[in-house]
Scaffold this motif. Sequence first.
Motif, PDB file in Angstrom:
ATOM      1  N   ASN A 290      35.170  50.061  46.479  1.00  0.00           N
ATOM      2  CA  ASN A 290      34.182  49.188  45.349  1.00  0.00           C
ATOM      3  C   ASN A 290      34.557  49.659  43.977  1.00  0.00           C
ATOM      4  O   ASN A 290      33.762  49.624  43.753  1.00  0.00           O
ATOM      5  N   GLN A 291      35.289  50.669  43.829  1.00  0.00           N
ATOM      6  CA  GLN A 291      35.736  50.558  42.156  1.00  0.00           C
ATOM      7  C   GLN A 291      35.898  49.260  41.660  1.00  0.00           C
ATOM      8  O   GLN A 291      36.016  49.390  40.547  1.00  0.00           O
ATOM      9  N   ILE A 292      36.351  48.202  42.251  1.00  0.00           N
ATOM     10  CA  ILE A 292      36.933  46.678  42.092  1.00  0.00           C
ATOM     11  C   ILE A 292      36.065  46.102  42.769  1.00  0.00           C
ATOM     12  O   ILE A 292      36.816  46.501  43.864  1.00  0.00           O
ATOM     13  N   LYS A 293      35.414  44.844  42.796  1.00  0.00           N
ATOM     14  CA  LYS A 293      34.823  44.239  43.377  1.00  0.00           C
ATOM     15  C   LYS A 293      35.417  42.759  44.032  1.00  0.00           C
ATOM     16  O   LYS A 293      35.349  42.284  44.990  1.00  0.00           O
ATOM     17  N   VAL A 294      36.605  42.280  43.189  1.00  0.00           N
ATOM     18  CA  VAL A 294      37.117  41.562  42.989  1.00  0.00           C
ATOM     19  C   VAL A 294      39.015  41.138  43.204  1.00  0.00           C
ATOM     20  O   VAL A 294      38.971  41.688  42.526  1.00  0.00           O
ATOM     21  N   LEU A 295      39.500  40.916  44.290  1.00  0.00           N
ATOM     22  CA  LEU A 295      41.216  41.153  44.333  1.00  0.00           C
ATOM     23  C   LEU A 295      41.036  39.296  44.166  1.00  0.00           C
ATOM     24  O   LEU A 295      40.512  38.561  44.871  1.00  0.00           O
ATOM     25  N   VAL A 296      43.066  39.395  43.692  1.00  0.00           N
ATOM     26  CA  VAL A 296      42.559  37.729  43.831  1.00  0.00           C
ATOM     27  C   VAL A 296      44.152  38.163  44.216  1.00  0.00           C
ATOM     28  O   VAL A 296      45.205  38.236  44.038  1.00  0.00           O
ATOM     29  N   ALA A 297      44.256  37.172  45.761  1.00  0.00           N
ATOM     30  CA  ALA A 297      45.850  37.497  46.133  1.00  0.00           C
ATOM     31  C   ALA A 297      46.334  36.349  46.675  1.00  0.00           C
ATOM     32  O   ALA A 297      45.630  34.678  47.392  1.00  0.00           O
ATOM     33  N   THR A 298      47.645  36.391  46.803  1.00  0.00           N
ATOM     34  CA  THR A 298      48.114  35.167  47.640  1.00  0.00           C
ATOM     35  C   THR A 298      48.169  35.343  49.488  1.00  0.00           C
ATOM     36  O   THR A 298      47.572  35.953  49.778  1.00  0.00           O
ATOM     37  N   ASP A 299      48.532  34.810  50.144  1.00  0.00           N
ATOM     38  CA  ASP A 299      48.171  35.221  52.056  1.00  0.00           C
ATOM     39  C   ASP A 299      49.201  35.879  52.015  1.00  0.00           C
ATOM     40  O   ASP A 299      49.005  37.253  53.229  1.00  0.00           O
ATOM     41  N   VAL A 300      50.335  35.585  51.667  1.00  0.00           N
ATOM     42  CA  VAL A 300      51.611  36.629  51.666  1.00  0.00           C
ATOM     43  C   VAL A 300      51.042  38.103  51.246  1.00  0.00           C
ATOM     44  O   VAL A 300      51.617  39.329  52.068  1.00  0.00           O
ATOM     45  N   ALA A 301      50.649  38.169  49.753  1.00  0.00           N
ATOM     46  CA  ALA A 301      50.238  39.521  49.827  1.00  0.00           C
ATOM     47  C   ALA A 301      49.255  40.712  50.237  1.00  0.00           C
ATOM     48  O   ALA A 301      48.760  41.288  50.319  1.00  0.00           O
ATOM     49  N   ALA A 302      48.311  39.435  50.935  1.00  0.00           N
ATOM     50  CA  ALA A 302      46.807  39.541  51.804  1.00  0.00           C
ATOM     51  C   ALA A 302      47.711  39.896  52.856  1.00  0.00           C
ATOM     52  O   ALA A 302      46.918  40.120  54.142  1.00  0.00           O
ATOM     53  N   ARG A 303      48.876  40.053  53.540  1.00  0.00           N
ATOM     54  CA  ARG A 303      49.037  40.679  55.189  1.00  0.00           C
ATOM     55  C   ARG A 303      48.616  41.745  55.131  1.00  0.00           C
ATOM     56  O   ARG A 303      48.671  42.727  54.057  1.00  0.00           O
ATOM     57  N   GLY A 304      48.616  42.402  55.919  1.00  0.00           N
ATOM     58  CA  GLY A 304      48.062  43.473  56.560  1.00  0.00           C
ATOM     59  C   GLY A 304      46.463  44.270  55.360  1.00  0.00           C
ATOM     60  O   GLY A 304      46.473  44.886  55.699  1.00  0.00           O
ATOM     61  N   LEU A 305      45.389  43.282  55.294  1.00  0.00           N
ATOM     62  CA  LEU A 305      44.276  43.593  54.767  1.00  0.00           C
ATOM     63  C   LEU A 305      43.650  43.931  55.095  1.00  0.00           C
ATOM     64  O   LEU A 305      43.131  42.813  56.420  1.00  0.00           O
ATOM     65  N   ASP A 306      43.301  45.228  56.072  1.00  0.00           N
ATOM     66  CA  ASP A 306      42.698  45.403  57.071  1.00  0.00           C
ATOM     67  C   ASP A 306      41.184  46.197  56.192  1.00  0.00           C
ATOM     68  O   ASP A 306      41.271  47.534  56.049  1.00  0.00           O
ATOM     69  N   ILE A 307      40.254  45.189  55.680  1.00  0.00           N
ATOM     70  CA  ILE A 307      38.962  46.094  55.163  1.00  0.00           C
ATOM     71  C   ILE A 307      37.614  44.797  55.705  1.00  0.00           C
ATOM     72  O   ILE A 307      37.891  43.787  55.194  1.00  0.00           O
ATOM     73  N   ASP A 308      36.789  46.204  56.189  1.00  0.00           N
ATOM     74  CA  ASP A 308      35.705  45.182  56.714  1.00  0.00           C
ATOM     75  C   ASP A 308      33.952  44.802  56.413  1.00  0.00           C
ATOM     76  O   ASP A 308      33.489  44.627  56.669  1.00  0.00           O
ATOM     77  N   ASP A 309      34.078  45.341  54.805  1.00  0.00           N
ATOM     78  CA  ASP A 309      33.336  45.095  54.239  1.00  0.00           C
ATOM     79  C   ASP A 309      33.044  43.441  53.204  1.00  0.00           C
ATOM     80  O   ASP A 309      32.481  44.436  52.329  1.00  0.00           O
ATOM     81  N   ILE A 310      34.066  43.499  53.816  1.00  0.00           N
ATOM     82  CA  ILE A 310      34.514  42.075  52.407  1.00  0.00           C
ATOM     83  C   ILE A 310      32.985  41.141  52.605  1.00  0.00           C
ATOM     84  O   ILE A 310      32.792  40.180  53.386  1.00  0.00           O
ATOM     85  N   SER A 311      32.149  41.053  51.686  1.00  0.00           N
ATOM     86  CA  SER A 311      31.286  39.674  51.573  1.00  0.00           C
ATOM     87  C   SER A 311      31.540  38.518  51.699  1.00  0.00           C
ATOM     88  O   SER A 311      31.114  37.537  51.720  1.00  0.00           O
ATOM     89  N   HIS A 312      32.360  38.496  50.629  1.00  0.00           N
ATOM     90  CA  HIS A 312      32.515  36.598  50.228  1.00  0.00           C
ATOM     91  C   HIS A 312      34.283  36.790  50.435  1.00  0.00           C
ATOM     92  O   HIS A 312      34.778  37.392  49.499  1.00  0.00           O
ATOM     93  N   VAL A 313      34.851  35.473  50.787  1.00  0.00           N
ATOM     94  CA  VAL A 313      35.630  34.809  50.789  1.00  0.00           C
ATOM     95  C   VAL A 313      35.881  33.513  49.827  1.00  0.00           C
ATOM     96  O   VAL A 313      35.433  32.731  50.440  1.00  0.00           O
ATOM     97  N   PHE A 314      36.427  33.418  48.964  1.00  0.00           N
ATOM     98  CA  PHE A 314      36.424  32.418  47.715  1.00  0.00           C
ATOM     99  C   PHE A 314      38.231  31.420  48.048  1.00  0.00           C
ATOM    100  O   PHE A 314      39.280  32.573  48.441  1.00  0.00           O
ATOM    101  N   ASN A 315      38.369  30.311  49.230  1.00  0.00           N
ATOM    102  CA  ASN A 315      39.643  29.310  48.486  1.00  0.00           C
ATOM    103  C   ASN A 315      39.251  29.060  47.404  1.00  0.00           C
ATOM    104  O   ASN A 315      38.372  27.585  47.011  1.00  0.00           O
ATOM    105  N   PHE A 316      40.147  29.185  46.167  1.00  0.00           N
ATOM    106  CA  PHE A 316      40.017  28.800  45.280  1.00  0.00           C
ATOM    107  C   PHE A 316      41.241  27.862  45.909  1.00  0.00           C
ATOM    108  O   PHE A 316      41.044  26.153  44.335  1.00  0.00           O
ATOM    109  N   ASP A 317      42.454  27.484  46.614  1.00  0.00           N
ATOM    110  CA  ASP A 317      43.554  26.631  46.555  1.00  0.00           C
ATOM    111  C   ASP A 317      42.898  26.711  48.024  1.00  0.00           C
ATOM    112  O   ASP A 317      43.302  27.592  48.510  1.00  0.00           O
ATOM    113  N   LEU A 318      42.574  25.408  48.885  1.00  0.00           N
ATOM    114  CA  LEU A 318      43.049  25.067  50.136  1.00  0.00           C
ATOM    115  C   LEU A 318      44.135  24.969  51.278  1.00  0.00           C
ATOM    116  O   LEU A 318      45.391  25.247  50.288  1.00  0.00           O
ATOM    117  N   PRO A 319      44.599  26.249  52.179  1.00  0.00           N
ATOM    118  CA  PRO A 319      45.797  26.305  52.668  1.00  0.00           C
ATOM    119  C   PRO A 319      46.438  25.422  53.446  1.00  0.00           C
ATOM    120  O   PRO A 319      45.149  23.848  53.417  1.00  0.00           O
TER     121      PRO A 319
END
Length: 545
Positions: A290-319
């Motif tokens: 929680n040292q940073i609260k916001v990550l901006v990612a592509t689908d490819v870069a977010a692969r394998g991301l396994d974190i249980d405490d994400i409060s919000h997911v934003f789709n800035f671009d729809l897939p």
Amino acid sequence: MTTDFDLLNLHPQLVQSVSEQGYLDPMPIQSAVIPLMLTGRDVIGQAQTGTGKTAAFALPILNNLNAGHAKVQALVLTPTRELALQVAGAFSTYGKYSQARILAVYGGQPYAPQINQLRRGVDVVIGTPGRVIDLIEKDILDLSQIRVVVLDEADEMLSMGFIQEIETILAKIPAERQTALFSATMPSEIRRLAERYLHDAQQVTIRREQVAVEAIQQSCYLVKEADKLAALTRLFEVEEITSALIFVRTRTGTGELANELTLRGFPAEALNGDMSQDARERTLARFRKNQIKVLVATDVAARGLDIDDISHVFNFDLPDDPEIYVHRIGRTGRAGKSGIAISLYAPFEKRRLSQIEGFLRRKIERASLPSEEEIRNRREEQLLSQVKMWLQRGRCRREKELAAQLCAEGFDPLEIAAAALKIARAEEKQRPIAALSEVVESAPAVRREDSPPNPRNSRHSSSGDVREQGMVRLSLNLGRQHGIRPNDIVGAIAGDAHIPGSRIGKISILEKRSLVDLPEELVTQVLSRKTRVRIRQQPVELQLA
């Protein structure tokens, strides 16, 4: 430590490297594919992003390598350089105890470092079709000793117009080889490719369980493409965000959006395929802590991301793929907690939203963005809430002394309090409330993404001037006399600018130049990278027609 990976007959050093990554139990596709590939069997794997397919082919390839072999032994073809880097990173991680020599080759980078490493010796090459062919034609990449080839995300390579390049590459690899093909979908051209180049292949189909969306509050906001940043910052003002993951379409977009958010007082960091594995892990560690609260990612870069405490997911671009939407929002609402998924969509994305709703079998709530007055009221509520909290705690001894000193100097206590609040609100100047343009949801324009995905069938080579609504025409300096084809243009633009090939519209190939139609919202992105685009080793000059 004994893990279920021990049961797959992998070398102990591979099991050790996998265990050190925190993986104890193989995912379904790994349990199914690894034993087949260890025996040399050809495999067709139908699996979505996030199912663990990279390890499914990387581990058996690493297991069967002949250490110290002079020639390249394995080739993995990927549609984008971002994915090539991701896959190469996985190979390096899993093969760190076996001294496997891994190299990613892709366009947009100098040839010299890749050529030098190939000359020194490489065991596994992971690359995009265009750069692989370039290295073959330069007599630098020798495929004569290839024992296994993997086509990763074959359907995406199809949509980007790479099928002919793939066939060219496969024709140069010894027939006595092992071939594995992985694809989220199986369109007819991919099936024909498999039938032609795979022998007695075993098909493995992994259906990722659909995320239970009941625990996720979903909403969407209609905005103009140019207003998405303004809309996002307004939502950040009113949402109770403890940690957020924002998805954008391109690698370049991650850095741009993270920078813009940070400049507006919402610190964010990018997560993309250009990052080294160490940098990626450091960023994720800060996010987990929680040292940073916001990550901006592509689908490819977010692969394998396994974190249980994400409060919000934003789709800035729809897939493009509804299943990708489900996979994205499934990163919130975990471990019995509720989650919030928010999507921004421009009018041209209405059809994409409808496809997502059809897949979910439910409507996503249309919501209205907060007004400037609502945001100002929200800021003042938060300020008063903080002041009341400190008043209740009674831990302002030194501050009371300073206030008393000011009173003794003749200042009115109410004026002192007002000045203190004024100072406390100074940081709001860093967060101006951006204006929004009025937008109306109308019927979607006919776009290339609604047409059949086969670029060779859907492109035109005539020079007619009919243009689809919402498209902008670009001109490039290569034409028939240079021997280029429509799929050369699709592959070059889509691969370099990181856009789906299906978004590219009509292509007209003239004698000395060509014309290509692109959605208006993608033109800036494509033109910003025009100096890097190459077709058949010739630099492409792109400009508005």
